[in-house]
Motif scaffolding. Structure first.
Motif, short mmCIF file in Angstrom:
data_model
loop_
_atom_site.label_atom_id
_atom_site.label_comp_id
_atom_site.label_asym_id
_atom_site.label_seq_id
_atom_site.Cartn_x
_atom_site.Cartn_y
_atom_site.Cartn_z
N UNK A 205 74.97 5.70 11.57
CA UNK A 205 75.78 5.28 10.42
C UNK A 205 77.01 6.18 10.29
N UNK A 206 78.12 5.64 9.84
CA UNK A 206 79.35 6.42 9.69
C UNK A 206 79.14 7.60 8.75
N UNK A 207 78.32 7.40 7.71
CA UNK A 207 78.10 8.49 6.76
C UNK A 207 77.39 9.67 7.43
N UNK A 208 76.53 9.38 8.42
CA UNK A 208 75.83 10.46 9.14
C UNK A 208 76.81 11.23 10.02
N UNK B 125 78.86 13.42 7.86
CA UNK B 125 78.07 14.57 7.42
C UNK B 125 78.02 15.64 8.52
N UNK B 126 77.81 15.20 9.77
CA UNK B 126 77.75 16.14 10.89
C UNK B 126 79.10 16.83 11.10
N UNK B 127 80.19 16.06 10.99
CA UNK B 127 81.52 16.65 11.15
C UNK B 127 81.78 17.70 10.08
N UNK B 128 81.34 17.40 8.87
CA UNK B 128 81.53 18.36 7.77
C UNK B 128 80.75 19.64 8.03
N UNK B 129 79.56 19.50 8.59
CA UNK B 129 78.75 20.68 8.90
C UNK B 129 79.42 21.54 9.97
N UNK B 130 79.92 20.86 11.02
CA UNK B 130 80.58 21.61 12.09
C UNK B 130 81.81 22.33 11.54
#
Length: 243
Positions: free
Chosen positions: A198-201, A204-209
């Motif tokens: 999903x795009x939201x996932x 979320x991963x990009x924000x974490x990185x």
């Protein structure tokens, strides 16, 4: 007191300056005429002979002086690099994310490694495939993938039909037109499956990185603020080499 980030700031300039001086020295010692000198005087065989002026060429480059200059220049580079490398052994900082220490007392060299690797990770995550937003997706436990709601469609078959244009008479046969009629013969039930995210996932991963990238940069800046002890190793090295 000198700090590591100050040493890093001057290191590039010192390297460029030393490279230029060493290159100039190399070219100088390749030019034999610059290292050569001569002195000639003329004396006629008797007092009546022609008098000629003396000739001389001075030595313009001395190999010992070239080596001495190279030694001074390289000694500066050796000192700056030694100061940086010794300081790198001591420069450490915590990587803190959302107020929590993720990594403790990480060496600055490893922080540089992390920065590069996280750039590659960000690129990878940004290229992850995402689910088609035009569909409604749910998790399918049986296949451990994403699935759409079932969509039911019909399957048709063309069946020939006769259309009587004119009834038969005792003089003429019936006029019949043949045409095909689509008849429903069954039903398709279609479900799409996908291994994308999903795009939201992905967001979320990009924000974490990104958050970890920022934390590593802050840690590197903190580590580079470590006070250093100026190392003087170059003079000893070249005192031995060019003694």
């Amino acid at each position: 007191m000198t700090k590591l980030n100050q040493i890093l700031a001057v290191e590039k300039g010192v390297k460029s300056d030393v490279q230029r001086k060493v290159t100039d020295a190399y070219h100088q010692i390749q030019k034999a005429p610059l290292l050569s000198g001569i002195s000639r005087t003329y004396q006629p065989i008797d007092d009546e002979g022609e008098q000629l002026p003396p000739e001389s060429t001075r030595v313009q480059v001395q190999a010992d002086e070239v080596l001495k200059g190279v030694g001074v220049a390289l000694a500066r580079l050796f000192d700056v690099t030694a100061t940086k490398d010794w300081a790198n052994c001591e420069a450490r900082a915590d990587v803190v994310v959302d107020g929590t220490v993720l990594l403790e007392q990480v060496p600055v060299t490893y922080l540089l490694f992390l920065e590069k690797q996280l750039t590659d990770v960000y690129t990878l995550v940004s290229k992850l495939p995402t689910l088609d937003p035009a569909e409604t997706w749910s998790r399918d436990e049986a296949t451990d993938t994403w699935r759409t709601d079932p969509v039911k469609t019909t399957r048709t078959k063309k069946v020939p039909r006769n259309h009587v244009l004119a009834e038969a008479t005792d003089k003429h046969p019936a006029q019949v037109q043949v045409y095909n009629e689509d008849i429903v013969v069954g039903y398709w039930t279609k479900v799409n499956f996908s291994g994308a995210l999903p795009q939201r996932r992905v967001n979320e991963l990009l924000a974490r990185v990104q958050k970890l990238q920022d934390a590593v940069k802050y840690a590197r800046e903190e580590a580079n603020g470590t006070e250093v002890v100026d190392k003087k190793v170059g003079e000893r090295v070249f005192a031995y080499l060019f003694a």
